[in-house]
Write an enzyme that holds these catalytic residues in place. Structure first.
Site, PDB file in Angstrom:
ATOM      1  N   ASP A 183       0.871  -1.163   0.000  1.00  0.00           N
ATOM      2  CA  ASP A 183       0.000   0.000   0.000  1.00  0.00           C
ATOM      3  C   ASP A 183       0.922   1.231   0.000  1.00  0.00           C
ATOM      4  OD1 ASP A 183      -2.038   1.820   0.143  1.00  0.00           O
ATOM      5  OD2 ASP A 183      -3.075   0.889   1.825  1.00  0.00           O
TER       6      ASP A 183
HETATM    7  C1  BGC Z   1      -4.877   3.480   0.244  1.00  0.00           C
HETATM    8  C2  BGC Z   1      -4.975   2.536  -0.926  1.00  0.00           C
HETATM    9  C3  BGC Z   1      -4.820   3.303  -2.222  1.00  0.00           C
HETATM   10  C4  BGC Z   1      -3.503   4.050  -2.195  1.00  0.00           C
HETATM   11  C5  BGC Z   1      -3.229   4.853  -3.470  1.00  0.00           C
HETATM   12  C6  BGC Z   1      -3.639   4.378   0.168  1.00  0.00           C
HETATM   13  O1  BGC Z   1      -3.740   5.402   1.108  1.00  0.00           O
HETATM   14  O2  BGC Z   1      -4.886   2.763   1.455  1.00  0.00           O
HETATM   15  O3  BGC Z   1      -6.210   1.871  -0.892  1.00  0.00           O
HETATM   16  O4  BGC Z   1      -4.901   2.450  -3.320  1.00  0.00           O
HETATM   17  O5  BGC Z   1      -3.504   4.954  -1.101  1.00  0.00           O
HETATM   18  O6  BGC Z   1      -4.059   5.931  -3.572  1.00  0.00           O
END
Ligand code: BGC
Length: 787
Positions: A280
């Site tokens: 993530d």
């Molecule tokens: C989130 C993800 C997301 C990523 C990119 C993170 O803060 O937890 O779900 O895909 O950001 O935006």
């Protein structure tokens, strides 16, 4: 070099150096001109790429030049030299999240815009229980992704609704792993049919936003296998997503991307996952699987664990250090590089598809899919008679609309799950009702006092505080109720990534202002014998037990996306018959206890840091049913404008042998054409291993049935679907004994009960003894009579 002076040579060197700095260190074709062409070129590439270049590929990139507004990309720095293009990775679960202003102007001088379609939120989509429709949703999103220049979608998000207050529940499908897994698989298959990729996330047990980064999460192996990993397993096996995104939280002492047991042993070896694993955003984690030692850092530990891509940026230096200090091997690095290259080969970027900066050419067809999904996912929670006629649908007369949310419906949640939609398309409820031909008196057009109502949401781009109208009782009577034949009040709740829902008035509970409006409107409508209807524009449950009796009908519209008020108006006026059933339970309350002393929600440790999942496998209805805890609206529940009868329940055999078939006839006994969701639950003997009273094992939805039309639905239960996870043996096991099959219209509304027996224990699959807890979980077990 004969004939060339020393001076000329050093001049050449200088020119070359300038060129290197001008175009970057990777800009030249490599000596042997090895380029990424197909899978057979990968071994050669691994031979010629330097360690630095490999490490660079494993570190993602923020760059969103190719697709403005994408959350990140893979590196494009190796393109000149090896033909490895950058690929772009936009979010998120409700559609393609990109910048609607790609740059440039149309011939008439106006800025170019490209708005993606926002679909209803994941809990709404799961509430359709219609996998064909969800496949269509995936296909629609896939078309837009490819058209706009995306390669890999950062969704579906499929964490389990462990607790109603999790701030990202709106992005997730359900409290049940089968429904989550099947919904995700359907969308992934649809999306990937467009030759773009899906990323299932957040792997795994990512169930609260409080302390979301590095949150130590303690959970048993059984709860992981049966609840938190099961949906991912289904999605991986059925749909082969191109990617998995790991979760921020730790699981039993290790950060998911640094855990070889999770990534390599379970996902890759046991499930056969052959795509890429990424972190993530900034989620490399802080807890390595390995003891501290030279070269063990978050990035090298990740690669060693089998995680390929550190997003949205990584540390090539840290990977190089890991190798140089002997912690990481070249084989491990090469395996990750090879997986990324295989992924790149499948992408539109590699195909050379040119991104479009033009308007969304799929807008119209995709809005139809979004509309159909919204209709099928909406849940009528209540529909009582007023003066001998059901409150819904509203088939004539004047409709009074009250509450500021009438013109402030929630289209989706905030954060990475947001989609930038065309604001000119957003039609709120009063207008949408008018477009359906209804005569509307909208209370927002009166100059009523405004008072504080809904708390600000916070998080990543969450909602500001929201005011509510406060007409006097006399004003409400004179202006609205007296002049209307029915009254609709809309209640909204925004939601956002990064924060959990507050257990406060104006968040999980009604605000005082909303309570006042409900009390007053209800009293006036009851006196005047006019239906009082509430519409919920929300992505997740709120408390309803204390006020639901004051209404005649309640429609849970969820977050409806781009099509916003249109499907809601169509359902309220009876143009459409909704067919949604709850993908998640609405409990009585998130605080307090049931009369039998059990808490109203099982996950009593929600929000804590560290968090320990004491409830084990008893999540959602598995808890409520087994521990006899009443709920406001149960899992799988929903009414619609048709009535259905269930008959001819059948089992293919009295004894289970490899698999068994369950079938039932469903007949529409009403005049209104409609679809019915049928759920098959199974109760196991629960002798050697304690078990929930019942668990969802199959489901289906009829086609639209006309008056008196019937359809036979057939479901197959195999050994794996009946099996429980036995921690002692690290195996999926089907216990011998008597099994009960419940064919239900919801988890409580059981229409037929059948039985079969399993003669001998079936050991379905022996798996690895991994992801062991590091502390005592102290799990609850069901009361004796269920043993
Ligand atoms: C989130 C993800 C997301 C990523 C990119 C993170 O803060 O937890 O779900 O895909 O950001 O935006």
């Amino acid at each position: 070099m004969p004939g060339k002076s020393k001076c000329a040579l050093s001049l050449m060197t200088a020119v070359m150096l300038v060129m290197v700095f001008a175009v970057g260190p990777y800009a030249f074709a490599n000596e042997k001109n090895v380029r990424l062409e197909d899978e057979s070129s990968i071994p050669e590439l691994l031979k010629v790429m330097t360690l630095e270049e490999k490490a660079l590929l494993l570190a993602g990139d923020w760059d969103s030049q190719k697709l403005k507004g994408a959350a990140g990309s893979t590196t494009g720095d190796l393109y000149e030299k090896y033909g490895i293009p950058a690929t772009s990775l936009p979010d998120g679960p409700a559609g393609v999240r990109i910048d609607p202003l790609p740059g440039g102007t149309a011939p008439d001088g106006t800025p170019l815009t490209r708005y993606a379609t926002q679909f209803p939120n994941a809990s709404a989509r799961a509430s359709t229980w219609n996998l064909d429709l969800l496949n269509k949703v995936g296909r629609s999103i896939g078309k837009e992704l490819r058209y706009f220049g995306g390669d890999l979608w950062l969704a579906p998000a499929m964490n389990i609704h462990r607790h109603p207050l999790n701030g990202r529940n709106f992005e997730y499908y359900s409290e049940d792993p089968l429904l989550s897994g099947k919904a995700s698989a359907a969308e992934v298959k649809g999306l990937q049919s467009q030759r773009v990729g899906a990323t299932i996330k957040h792997f795994a047990a990512n169930n609260q936003e409080n302390s979301r980064r590095n949150l130590p999460t303690n959970v048993s192996q059984r709860a992981l296998r049966e609840i938190y990993l099961r949906g991912f397993e289904i999605a991986v096996k059925e749909a082969k997503p191109w990617a998995i995104m790991t979760a921020y939280n730790q699981i039993n002492g290790v950060s998911p991307p640094q855990n070889p047991e999770l990534i390599t042993t379970i996902a890759r070896k046991e499930w056969g996952f052959d795509g890429i694993v990424m972190t993530d955003w900034g989620g490399q984690g802080n807890a390595s699987y390995w003891e501290p030692q030279p070269g063990n850092n978050a990035y090298s530990s990740m690669v060693k664990a089998g995680t390929d891509l550190s997003m949205p940026s990584g540390s090539p230096e840290a990977i190089i250090e890991g190798y140089q200090k002997g912690f990481l091997t070249m084989e491990e690095i090469d395996a990750a590089v090879a997986r990324i290259l295989k992924y790149v080969l499948k992408t539109p970027a590699f195909e050379g598809v040119q991104p479009s900066t033009d308007h969304n050419k799929y807008a119209e067809e995709n809005e139809q899919v979004a509309y159909d999904t919204a209709v099928e996912g909406m849940v009528i929670l209540k529909n009582e008679k007023v003066k001998g006629k059901k409150a819904l649908p509203i088939t004539g007369g004047t409709i009074g609309t009250i509450g500021n949310a009438t013109n402030n419906l929630v289209r989706g949640g905030a954060g990475s799950g947001n989609v930038n939609v065309d604001p000119s398309k957003l039609v709120h409820l009063a207008q949408a009702l008018k477009e359906e031909g209804a005569k509307v008196i909208d209370a927002t057009e009166f100059d009523y006092p405004q008072v504080d109502s809904i708390l600000p949401v916070g998080g990543l781009g969450g909602d500001p505080a929201f005011k509510e109208m406060k007409p006097s009782k006399e004003q409400l009577a004179k202006d609205i109720v007296d002049k209307s034949d029915s009254v609709i009040m809309t209640i909204r709740r925004g939601s956002a990534e990064g924060v959990d829902v507050q257990a406060e008035k104006g968040a999980y509970y009604l605000s005082d202002a909303e309570q006042y409006l409900i009390d007053t409107a209800s009293e006036l409508c009851r006196k005047a014998k006019k239906p009082f209807i509430v519409v919920l524009s929300t992505g997740a449950p709120i408390e309803m037990e204390s006020w639901k009796d004051k209404t005649d009908a309640i429609l849970l519209a969820w977050e409806t996306g781009t099509v916003l008020g249109k499907p809601i108006a169509a359902v309220l006026t009876g143009k459409e018959n909704p067919s949604g059933k709850l993908s998640t339970t609405f409990p009585i309350d998130i605080k307090g206890k049931a009369p039998n002393g059990r808490p109203y929600v099982p996950s009593t440790t929600f929000g804590e840091n560290p968090v320990t999942y004491h409830e084990g496998i008893y999540v959602g209805y598995r808890y409520y049913d087994t521990f006899n805890v009443p709920v406001s609206y149960e899992f799988g529940y929903g009414k619609n404008y048709s009535d259905f009868s269930y008959s001819k329940p059948k089992l293919s055999s009295k004894k289970f042998n490899q698999s068994i078939k369950v079938s039932v006839d469903v007949k529409n006994t009403s005049n209104v054409p409609g679809k019915e969701v049928v759920q098959v639950y199974v109760g196991a003997p629960g002798k050697a291993l304690h078990k929930p009273v019942k668990e969802l094992k199959a489901f289906g939805k009829t086609r639209e049935l006309g008056k008196n039309e019937r359809q036979t639905l057939t479901f197959t239960l195999d050994a794996r679907s009946l099996a429980s996870f036995d921690e002692k043996r690290s195996a999926w096991v089907v216990e011998p004994g008597k099994y009960t099959v419940y064919i239900g219209a919801s988890s409580k509304d059981i229409k037929h009960t059948l039985h079969f027996t399993v003669d001998k224990e079936i050991l379905v699959e022996k798996v690895n003894d991994v992801l062991k807890p590091v502390t005592d979980i102290g799990e609850i077990v069901p009361p004796k009579k269920n043993k």
